[in-house]
Write a protein that holds these residues in place. Structure first.
Motif, PDB file in Angstrom:
ATOM      1  N   SER A 107     -27.267   8.355  10.235  1.00 14.35           N
ATOM      2  CA  SER A 107     -27.765   9.674  10.638  1.00 14.35           C
ATOM      3  C   SER A 107     -29.115   9.964   9.999  1.00 14.35           C
ATOM      4  O   SER A 107     -30.019  10.497  10.649  1.00 14.35           O
ATOM      5  CB  SER A 107     -26.760  10.754  10.252  1.00 14.35           C
ATOM      6  OG  SER A 107     -25.531  10.523  10.879  1.00 14.35           O
ATOM      7  N   SER A 108     -29.266   9.603   8.736  1.00 14.73           N
ATOM      8  CA  SER A 108     -30.529   9.837   8.039  1.00 14.73           C
ATOM      9  C   SER A 108     -31.661   9.012   8.626  1.00 14.73           C
ATOM     10  O   SER A 108     -32.776   9.507   8.803  1.00 14.73           O
ATOM     11  CB  SER A 108     -30.382   9.510   6.549  1.00 14.73           C
ATOM     12  OG  SER A 108     -29.419  10.335   5.959  1.00 14.73           O
ATOM     13  N   VAL A 109     -31.371   7.760   8.947  1.00 17.27           N
ATOM     14  CA  VAL A 109     -32.396   6.902   9.547  1.00 17.27           C
ATOM     15  C   VAL A 109     -32.822   7.437  10.910  1.00 17.27           C
ATOM     16  O   VAL A 109     -34.018   7.495  11.226  1.00 17.27           O
ATOM     17  CB  VAL A 109     -31.893   5.443   9.653  1.00 17.27           C
ATOM     18  CG1 VAL A 109     -32.778   4.610  10.559  1.00 17.27           C
ATOM     19  CG2 VAL A 109     -31.806   4.822   8.274  1.00 17.27           C
ATOM     20  N   LEU A 110     -31.862   7.856  11.713  1.00 19.88           N
ATOM     21  CA  LEU A 110     -32.186   8.405  13.031  1.00 19.88           C
ATOM     22  C   LEU A 110     -33.018   9.673  12.903  1.00 19.88           C
ATOM     23  O   LEU A 110     -34.019   9.852  13.611  1.00 19.88           O
ATOM     24  CB  LEU A 110     -30.921   8.682  13.824  1.00 19.88           C
ATOM     25  CG  LEU A 110     -31.116   9.245  15.231  1.00 19.88           C
ATOM     26  CD1 LEU A 110     -31.947   8.299  16.082  1.00 19.88           C
ATOM     27  CD2 LEU A 110     -29.777   9.488  15.878  1.00 19.88           C
TER      28      LEU A 110
ATOM     29  N   ALA B  95     -20.932  13.566  21.876  1.00 18.80           N
ATOM     30  CA  ALA B  95     -20.457  12.260  22.362  1.00 18.80           C
ATOM     31  C   ALA B  95     -21.105  11.126  21.574  1.00 18.80           C
ATOM     32  O   ALA B  95     -20.439  10.141  21.227  1.00 18.80           O
ATOM     33  CB  ALA B  95     -20.771  12.111  23.851  1.00 18.80           C
ATOM     34  N   GLY B  96     -22.379  11.267  21.263  1.00 18.04           N
ATOM     35  CA  GLY B  96     -23.064  10.259  20.454  1.00 18.04           C
ATOM     36  C   GLY B  96     -22.515  10.189  19.042  1.00 18.04           C
ATOM     37  O   GLY B  96     -22.386   9.104  18.468  1.00 18.04           O
ATOM     38  N   ALA B  97     -22.169  11.333  18.470  1.00 20.04           N
ATOM     39  CA  ALA B  97     -21.600  11.353  17.117  1.00 20.04           C
ATOM     40  C   ALA B  97     -20.255  10.640  17.088  1.00 20.04           C
ATOM     41  O   ALA B  97     -19.967   9.861  16.168  1.00 20.04           O
ATOM     42  CB  ALA B  97     -21.451  12.783  16.630  1.00 20.04           C
ATOM     43  N   ILE B  98     -19.435  10.891  18.090  1.00 16.22           N
ATOM     44  CA  ILE B  98     -18.135  10.210  18.152  1.00 16.22           C
ATOM     45  C   ILE B  98     -18.342   8.705  18.311  1.00 16.22           C
ATOM     46  O   ILE B  98     -17.656   7.897  17.679  1.00 16.22           O
ATOM     47  CB  ILE B  98     -17.287  10.790  19.301  1.00 16.22           C
ATOM     48  CG1 ILE B  98     -16.891  12.232  18.964  1.00 16.22           C
ATOM     49  CG2 ILE B  98     -16.051   9.941  19.566  1.00 16.22           C
ATOM     50  CD1 ILE B  98     -16.279  13.001  20.105  1.00 16.22           C
ATOM     51  N   THR B  99     -19.317   8.334  19.107  1.00 11.89           N
ATOM     52  CA  THR B  99     -19.622   6.916  19.303  1.00 11.89           C
ATOM     53  C   THR B  99     -20.104   6.271  18.013  1.00 11.89           C
ATOM     54  O   THR B  99     -19.670   5.163  17.661  1.00 11.89           O
ATOM     55  CB  THR B  99     -20.681   6.755  20.409  1.00 11.89           C
ATOM     56  OG1 THR B  99     -20.193   7.369  21.602  1.00 11.89           O
ATOM     57  CG2 THR B  99     -20.985   5.294  20.665  1.00 11.89           C
TER      58      THR B  99
ATOM     59  N   ALA C 289     -28.605  14.681  14.108  1.00 11.99           N
ATOM     60  CA  ALA C 289     -29.652  13.667  14.254  1.00 11.99           C
ATOM     61  C   ALA C 289     -29.894  13.321  15.724  1.00 11.99           C
ATOM     62  O   ALA C 289     -31.040  13.196  16.162  1.00 11.99           O
ATOM     63  CB  ALA C 289     -29.261  12.419  13.466  1.00 11.99           C
ATOM     64  N   ILE C 290     -28.823  13.191  16.491  1.00 12.57           N
ATOM     65  CA  ILE C 290     -28.969  12.860  17.907  1.00 12.57           C
ATOM     66  C   ILE C 290     -29.554  14.036  18.677  1.00 12.57           C
ATOM     67  O   ILE C 290     -30.406  13.854  19.551  1.00 12.57           O
ATOM     68  CB  ILE C 290     -27.616  12.405  18.491  1.00 12.57           C
ATOM     69  CG1 ILE C 290     -27.205  11.073  17.866  1.00 12.57           C
ATOM     70  CG2 ILE C 290     -27.676  12.290  20.004  1.00 12.57           C
ATOM     71  CD1 ILE C 290     -25.787  10.654  18.162  1.00 12.57           C
TER      72      ILE C 290
ATOM     73  N   ALA D 112     -21.991   4.928   5.396  1.00 10.02           N
ATOM     74  CA  ALA D 112     -22.612   4.314   6.570  1.00 10.02           C
ATOM     75  C   ALA D 112     -23.033   5.360   7.599  1.00 10.02           C
ATOM     76  O   ALA D 112     -24.133   5.297   8.158  1.00 10.02           O
ATOM     77  CB  ALA D 112     -21.658   3.308   7.198  1.00 10.02           C
ATOM     78  N   VAL D 113     -22.170   6.341   7.845  1.00 10.14           N
ATOM     79  CA  VAL D 113     -22.520   7.402   8.797  1.00 10.14           C
ATOM     80  C   VAL D 113     -23.696   8.218   8.259  1.00 10.14           C
ATOM     81  O   VAL D 113     -24.607   8.573   9.016  1.00 10.14           O
ATOM     82  CB  VAL D 113     -21.290   8.293   9.085  1.00 10.14           C
ATOM     83  CG1 VAL D 113     -21.687   9.547   9.841  1.00 10.14           C
ATOM     84  CG2 VAL D 113     -20.254   7.517   9.881  1.00 10.14           C
ATOM     85  N   THR D 114     -23.699   8.490   6.969  1.00  9.60           N
ATOM     86  CA  THR D 114     -24.817   9.219   6.362  1.00  9.60           C
ATOM     87  C   THR D 114     -26.114   8.434   6.511  1.00  9.60           C
ATOM     88  O   THR D 114     -27.154   8.993   6.876  1.00  9.60           O
ATOM     89  CB  THR D 114     -24.540   9.492   4.879  1.00  9.60           C
ATOM     90  OG1 THR D 114     -23.321  10.219   4.766  1.00  9.60           O
ATOM     91  CG2 THR D 114     -25.664  10.272   4.231  1.00  9.60           C
ATOM     92  N   ALA D 115     -26.053   7.139   6.230  1.00  5.98           N
ATOM     93  CA  ALA D 115     -27.255   6.312   6.327  1.00  5.98           C
ATOM     94  C   ALA D 115     -27.774   6.239   7.764  1.00  5.98           C
ATOM     95  O   ALA D 115     -28.985   6.400   8.000  1.00  5.98           O
ATOM     96  CB  ALA D 115     -26.959   4.908   5.800  1.00  5.98           C
TER      97      ALA D 115
END
Length: 116
Positions: free
Chosen positions: A94-97, A62-66, A43-44, A89-92
């Motif tokens: 990432s999906s929104v981004l 780095a953004g994913a780890i953050t 996503a990033i 939460a991570v799925t949501a």
């Protein structure tokens, strides 16, 4: 390259499903970790289209780890930590981004068609 992307997608989805279903498997840990890094990274990376490939890779990991750490910290702060909740939460996020990136690109195409 598409075959590699497809295989990575399958591994990530299997990791999320194994974690959400609470399946006792030796693949659960590595596949879930791959999902937690891959979903926000993709996503990033989609949002950082203008960077060179190495910079884009570095910034997206780095953004994913953050993102993962912020989700964990937020859930711990409100005393709502759970594996399933973290995956959701991570799925949501990432999906929104990813959805915002797609909407922005579609608006850009529509605006450029109007001005042409």
């Amino acid at each position: 390259m598409p075959l590699l992307a497809g295989a990575a997608t399958v591994v990530a989805v299997v990791g999320a499903v194994l974690a959400l279903a609470d399946v006792d498997s030796p693949l659960r840990g590595p596949f879930t970790l791959f999902f937690l890094l891959a979903a926000p990274s993709v996503a990033i990376a989609a949002a950082l289209r203008g960077l060179d490939p190495f910079g884009r890779l570095l910034a997206s990991v780095a953004g994913a780890i953050t993102v993962d750490m912020l989700v964990a910290q937020g859930m711990l702060a409100v005393h709502r930590w759970s594996v399933r909740g973290g995956i959701a939460a991570v799925t949501a996020l990432s999906s929104v981004l990813l959805l915002l990136v797609v909407v922005r690109r579609l608006r850009g195409r529509t605006a450029s068609r109007r001005t042409s």
